[in-house]
Design an enzyme around this catalytic site. Structure first.
Site, short mmCIF file in Angstrom:
data_model
loop_
_atom_site.label_atom_id
_atom_site.label_comp_id
_atom_site.label_asym_id
_atom_site.label_seq_id
_atom_site.Cartn_x
_atom_site.Cartn_y
_atom_site.Cartn_z
N ASP A 11 0.86 -1.18 0.00
CA ASP A 11 0.00 0.00 0.00
C ASP A 11 0.89 1.22 0.00
O ASP A 11 1.77 1.35 0.86
CB ASP A 11 -0.90 0.03 1.25
CG ASP A 11 -2.04 -0.98 1.13
OD1 ASP A 11 -2.33 -1.41 0.00
OD2 ASP A 11 -2.62 -1.33 2.17
N ASP A 130 -13.47 -5.94 -2.91
CA ASP A 130 -13.51 -6.03 -1.45
C ASP A 130 -14.87 -6.59 -1.08
O ASP A 130 -15.91 -6.07 -1.51
CB ASP A 130 -13.31 -4.63 -0.85
CG ASP A 130 -11.93 -4.07 -1.17
OD1 ASP A 130 -10.96 -4.84 -1.11
OD2 ASP A 130 -11.83 -2.88 -1.52
#
Lengths: 259, 207
Positions: A11, A130
């Protein structure tokens, strides 16, 4: 026969490596390019860079970042976070990313998947999802719901339906990220991963929940995944890519060990 | 100095970066006169055979490549560049460059668990020695992304195989030309070693 893949996700926030726990409370943990190079040398099969700020102002920073990554590592890597148009995807691809990940923008306008697949090819178009567990309803018969905006906004969209739709629209690969499992280190969501892997004809990358090597073994066997994505267990040096891959190899998984 | 041919078929910058990583200087060009003067050529490419051939013909790069091959210039084909060097391709029933006798064919796989494109890391096994495959070990894997593969007419042109629902040709060669279906520029250190060996290669089977 193709090998199973170990994928490491980084990330990135403003060029810094960040690690999120259940998508909130992110903290910076270092230089992502140095980390990427370390994983490359240690035998990771593929890398994913996720731009967690993903604002328009950051787009040029991200392009420069991708170009620098491409000068440092010589395995496939993908980039995701805030890709909203064919132009975004093409620029990242031209900067050196082998693949791009779309997520929220594709949920908002699903044609984006086919547009990107036409421009840079299905093999370079990854649909990231997700997903959270819910009680099955008529709208969400699989019992899994798509959530967007970094895992915070429920959509009412059925997870299994979205996976199949993504494939039909031209996605060449799926990332299945369980937000229930993400950050827990209790193992991947095996039922979810297997359900989707068995329903599509494209490779599935399992994400969320890796805490120890057994979890990777479980998702690549019982979970029917083609690739296992990890983050914190390698970022904090609990395990190296090499030890994870040797573990999998010793348990009979075909995975690349010569490099 | 290596000359990388840019013929509007995918991102060839990655090949140039990989050369730089191993200290090999390379220029990128789509100019046939530059190609005609090249000491060594990399012919990469990702995409479809028909549009690639159309571009090569339009620019005169097709003629330049054939001349370089006939002139003994070492040439390294990668991916699409390993396919369109054959006589023809099943992709759009396209007539190709014909530097090596044979045809590029599509995977025909009965097993539904095996996917097309063949994408990911797979073992490459050398079936006969070649300077560019020197040192390749059992278990060495390389990165593939493709739905078609080269099928030389003469088995002696096949230098390495991989397997996806059956063996297929992963590397082929003829005289000063060597070509691989996988991507050395994306195959980690083992792939970079192939580029290094190409930089030293004199275009013969012994050196």
């Amino acid at each position: 026969m193709l090998s199973k893949r170990l994928v490491v996700c980084l990330d990135v926030r403003g060029g810094k490596l960040a690690k999120s726990i259940k998508f909130v409370d992110t903290k910076d943990i270092g230089d992502p390019i140095a980390k990427a190079r370390q994983y490359y040398e240690d035998g990771v099969d593929e890398l994913v860079f996720y731009d967690i700020t993903a604002s328009r102002e950051n787009r040029d920073i991200m392009i420069n970042f991708v170009e620098e990554v491409a000068r440092q590592i010589f395995i496939p890597f993908s980039v995701g976070g805030g890709i909203r148009s064919v132009e975004d995807a093409t620029r990242l691809r031209n900067a050196g990313a082998e693949k791009v990940n779309v997520n929220t923008a594709a949920v908002k306008r699903k044609e984006l998947i086919s547009e990107i697949a036409r421009a840079i090819g299905s093999q370079s178009t990854i649909l990231s999802m997700d997903i959270r567990k819910v009680d099955p309803t008529q709208e969400m018969p699989s019992g899994y719901e798509i959530v967007v905006n970094g895992g915070v906004t429920p959509t009412g969209i059925d997870g299994l339906w979205w996976a199949k739709t993504g494939e039909e629209l031209g996605a060449g690969e799926l990332v299945i990220n369980s937000i229930d499992a993400d950050g827990t280190k209790d193992g991947y969501e095996l039922n979810l991963t297997r359900m989707i892997a068995d329903s599509v004809g494209i490779p599935v990358i399992a994400s969320g929940g890796a805490g120890k090597p057994e979890h990777l073994y479980d998702v690549l066997t019982e979970g029917h995944a083609d690739a296992a994505l990890v983050a914190s267990i390698v970022h904090y040096d609990e395990y190296t890519c090499r030890t994870l891959k040797e573990y999998l190899h010793n348990r009979g998984i075909k995975i690349r060990l010569n490099y | 100095m290596i000359t990388i041919i840019d013929y509007n078929a995918g991102n060839i910058k990655s090949v140039q970066r990989a050369c730089a990583e191993v200290g090999v200087q390379a220029i990128v060009t789509s100019d046939p006169t530059t190609v005609a003067k090249a000491e060594k050529i990399i012919f990469p490419g990702v995409g479809a055979a028909p549009s690639a051939m159309e571009y090569l013909k339009k620019t005169g790069l097709d003629v330049a490549l054939v001349k370089a091959f006939e002139g003994g210039i070492p040439i390294l084909g990668i991916c699409l560049g390993a396919q369109i060097i054959l006589d023809s391709s099943e992709e759009g029933n396209q007539k190709c460059l014909g530097l090596v006798a044979g045809k590029t064919v599509r995977f025909r796989i009965r097993d539904k668990l095996l996917k097309i494109p063949h994408m990911g890391w797979n073992e490459v096994k050398a079936v006969q020695p070649h300077p560019l495959l020197d040192g390749i070990q059992p278990g060495d894997e390389f990165y593939f992304v493709h739905s078609y593969y080269p099928q030389p007419a003469d088995k002696k042109d096949v230098y390495a195989v991989s397997s996806h629902g059956g063996d297929f040709c992963a590397a082929l060669g003829s005289r000063n030309l060597f070509a691989m279906q996988f991507h050395p520029e994306k195959s980690g250190p083992l792939g970079l070693q192939i580029l290094e060996r190409f930089a030293r290669w004199n275009g013969t089977l012994t050196g």
